[in-house]
Design an enzyme around this catalytic site. Structure first.
Site, short mmCIF file in Angstrom:
data_model
loop_
_atom_site.label_atom_id
_atom_site.label_comp_id
_atom_site.label_asym_id
_atom_site.label_seq_id
_atom_site.Cartn_x
_atom_site.Cartn_y
_atom_site.Cartn_z
N SER A 142 -2.63 -4.04 1.23
CA SER A 142 -3.03 -3.73 -0.15
C SER A 142 -1.83 -3.99 -1.04
O SER A 142 -0.68 -3.87 -0.61
CB SER A 142 -3.44 -2.26 -0.28
OG SER A 142 -3.55 -1.87 -1.63
N TYR A 166 -1.00 6.20 1.96
CA TYR A 166 -1.68 4.90 1.91
C TYR A 166 -0.70 3.79 1.56
O TYR A 166 -0.63 2.76 2.23
CB TYR A 166 -2.81 4.97 0.90
CG TYR A 166 -3.62 3.70 0.76
CD1 TYR A 166 -4.62 3.39 1.67
CD2 TYR A 166 -3.40 2.83 -0.30
CE1 TYR A 166 -5.39 2.24 1.53
CE2 TYR A 166 -4.15 1.68 -0.46
CZ TYR A 166 -5.15 1.39 0.46
OH TYR A 166 -5.91 0.24 0.32
#
Length: 254
Positions: A142, A166
């Site tokens: 990401s 994350y």
């Protein structure tokens, strides 16, 4: 579970996190290209997705259970006689602010995004891809792993932005993939990363990404991530190894 669906490409692929969103789109793309695709996901809807896209099989499992994850990868190779492509998509995304961050959420995001990716790759390479002398590993990271979380920053430290666990895990995936790429390149295997920006998927529901400020001012589509994966597992990517391909509308550049 194995489904009686023939493939025309001859290659066999495993996609994790394939029940919905980006993973489902990637699995559907690969199946449409004629690969025999086996889906892995914790959600019961993985069975429905497998049936819808004409997958070769599926396993409903928690990928943080590393023995179960590796067994699914090995059994796919054994049932089909080979394993050519592994795409690691499965992930979780906590959105706590820093003050409220707790070890359970941080650890969950590391285990699901990063640790499972490492050991799925290990199972695919040893022994299957190495013995074949070929294979494609594609890990979905990401842009959070590049910019430290995506979304407006709350000056008071509140949540909403993609969280610390994350962002840390996705950054780790990028460097893990480079590490693997150095190891496997001489064996006819490549390992690359696709780093999506804000993509309209279940994980992104309810989050604010500030897309008006990026050069392509909209949310991305799962199919656009799938197309990037398609390049990295295709014949034109044989010399592409250890790279990170952004599918982000120019967010990182901006």
């Amino acid at each position: 579970m194995t489904l009686d669906i023939p493939a025309t490409d001859g290659r066999v692929a495993v996609v994790t996190g394939a029940a919905q969103g980006i993973g489902s789109s990637i699995a559907e793309y690969l199946a449409g290209q004629g690969l025999a695709v086996v889906l892995l996901d914790i959600l019961p809807s993985v069975a429905t997705t497998a049936d819808r896209i004409g997958a070769a099989g599926y396993h409903q499992l928690d990928i943080t259970d590393i023995p179960a994850l590796q067994h699914a990868v090995h059994s796919t190779a054994q049932e089909h006689g080979r394993l050519d492509v592994l795409v690691n998509v499965a992930g979780t995304c906590g959105r706590q602010g820093f003050e409220d961050l707790d070890p359970a959420t941080f650890g969950r995001d590391i285990d699901t995004n990063l640790t499972a990716t490492a050991f799925a790759c290990q199972a695919a390479v040893f022994p299957h891809m190495r013995e074949q002398g070929s294979g494609r590993l594609v890990n979905i990271a990401s842009v959070s792993g590049k910019v430290g979380g995506v979304g407006p920053v709350d000056p008071d430290g509140g949540g909403g932005r993609s969280g610390a666990g994350y962002a840390s895990a996705k950054a780790g995936i990028i460097n893990l993939s480079r590490w693997i790429a150095r190891q496997v390149g001489g064996w006819g295997i490549t390992c690359n990363v696709v780093a999506p920006g804000p993509i309209a998927s279940p994980m992104a529901e309810g989050a604010e990404y500030g897309v008006a400020s990026i050069p392509v001012p909209r949310m991305g589509r799962p199919a656009e991530v799938a197309a990037a994966v398609g390049y990295l597992i295709g014949p034109g990517s044989d010399y592409t190894n250890g790279t990170c391909l952004h599918v982000d509308g120019g967010m990182v550049m901006a």
